[in-house]
Design an enzyme around this catalytic site. Structure first.
Site, mmCIF file in Angstrom:
data_model
loop_
_atom_site.group_PDB
_atom_site.id
_atom_site.type_symbol
_atom_site.label_atom_id
_atom_site.label_comp_id
_atom_site.label_asym_id
_atom_site.label_seq_id
_atom_site.Cartn_x
_atom_site.Cartn_y
_atom_site.Cartn_z
ATOM 1 N N GLU A 1 -0.526 -8.449 5.530
ATOM 2 C CA GLU A 1 -0.065 -8.496 6.931
ATOM 3 C C GLU A 1 -1.220 -8.355 7.916
ATOM 4 O OE1 GLU A 1 0.248 -6.012 4.883
ATOM 5 O OE2 GLU A 1 -0.020 -4.085 5.903
ATOM 6 N N CYS B 1 0.826 -1.205 0.000
ATOM 7 C CA CYS B 1 0.000 0.000 0.000
ATOM 8 C C CYS B 1 0.869 1.267 0.000
ATOM 9 C CB CYS B 1 -0.995 -0.057 1.152
ATOM 10 S SG CYS B 1 -2.409 1.008 0.871
ATOM 11 N N HIS C 1 -3.169 -5.383 1.867
ATOM 12 C CA HIS C 1 -2.458 -5.607 3.145
ATOM 13 C C HIS C 1 -2.490 -7.056 3.609
ATOM 14 C CE1 HIS C 1 -1.989 -1.341 4.320
ATOM 15 N NE2 HIS C 1 -3.117 -1.171 3.658
HETATM 16 N N1 GLN Z 1 -3.513 6.347 1.042
HETATM 17 C C1 GLN Z 1 -2.263 6.041 1.678
HETATM 18 C C2 GLN Z 1 -1.087 6.781 1.030
HETATM 19 O O1 GLN Z 1 -1.268 7.527 0.154
HETATM 20 C C3 GLN Z 1 -1.973 4.558 1.677
HETATM 21 C C4 GLN Z 1 -2.947 3.827 2.552
HETATM 22 C C5 GLN Z 1 -2.417 2.569 3.150
HETATM 23 O O2 GLN Z 1 -1.198 2.338 3.218
HETATM 24 N N2 GLN Z 1 -3.315 1.765 3.652
HETATM 25 O O3 GLN Z 1 0.014 6.582 1.402
#
Ligand code: GLN
Length: 201
Positions: free
Chosen positions: A175, A78, A173
């Site tokens: 994890e 992410c 995710h």
């Molecule tokens: N929207 C977040 C970002 O721009 C990422 C979100 C996340 O890691 N769950 O970094």
């Protein structure tokens, strides 16, 4: 093998737990000396613009770029995927990434109506069963460079997991959902890099 987890911000504890459950030694990385000790690095989910600022404040941004360039295996989830992208779309003003993955990612690509959702994803490199994937204000990979392998796509075709050499990234995710196969795959990449020397990605 000692695997680092970038611990500036975000859900680094969850990654550390998964890696320990799989038998890896874990080093939380906040300083260049800690980064120098690890054979692979996980960049967690969180907020990429904050992680970017903190990495520059802590003097880690340059060492992270050098480590990626020298072939250190790195897995980003992410916000971590955003940190690994060569091009970030919809970043905040001045937002930088470490880069390394020849991709363009769009931050917060699902907008406010689908900020968080879960779905089943086929990930051929992991085999059956499908991955139960949790997306939280997630990015999508809008442009996949020629040397990048798309590992998973949503039903509408949008790419949400990639690998390029020693770099691995997922928009979601594992994890958090008890899915360990991406981390296993990553640990095999780390072992391979240790056995064969680091290949530039
Ligand atoms: N929207 C977040 C970002 O721009 C990422 C979100 C996340 O890691 N769950 O970094």
């Amino acid at each position: 093998m000692t695997v680092g987890v970038l611990a500036l911000q975000g859900d680094f504890r969850e990654h550390a737990e998964v890696l320990r459950a799989l038998g890896a030694e874990v080093e939380l990385v906040r300083r260049p000396e800690e980064l120098a000790r690890v054979s692979g690095l996980v960049i967690p989910g969180g907020e990429s613009s904050v992680m970017d600022k903190l990495s520059r404040t802590f003097g880690l941004a340059g060492p992270l770029r050098d480590a990626v360039r020298s072939g250190l295996p790195v897995y980003g989830t992410c916000a971590g995927l955003i940190m690994l992208a060569d091009t970030v779309l919809d970043g905040i003003a001045g937002q930088q990434s470490i880069g390394g993955l020849d991709i363009s990612v769009r931050r917060n690509a699902f907008g406010s109506q689908a900020e968080s959702f879960e779905t089943e994803l086929d990930v051929p490199v992991l085999g059956a069963p499908p991955v139960h994937a949790l997306f939280i204000r997630a990015p999508v990979v809008e442009v996949v460079g020629p040397r990048v392998r798309a590992l998973a796509r949503l039903a509408d075709g949008r790419c949400v997991a990639v690998q390029q050499g020693n770099l691995l990234g997922t928009s979601f995710h594992p994890e958090i959902t008890g899915e360990h196969r991406f981390h296993e795959h990553f640990l095999r990449m780390v072992s391979g890099a240790e056995a064969g020397g680091r290949a530039a990605s």
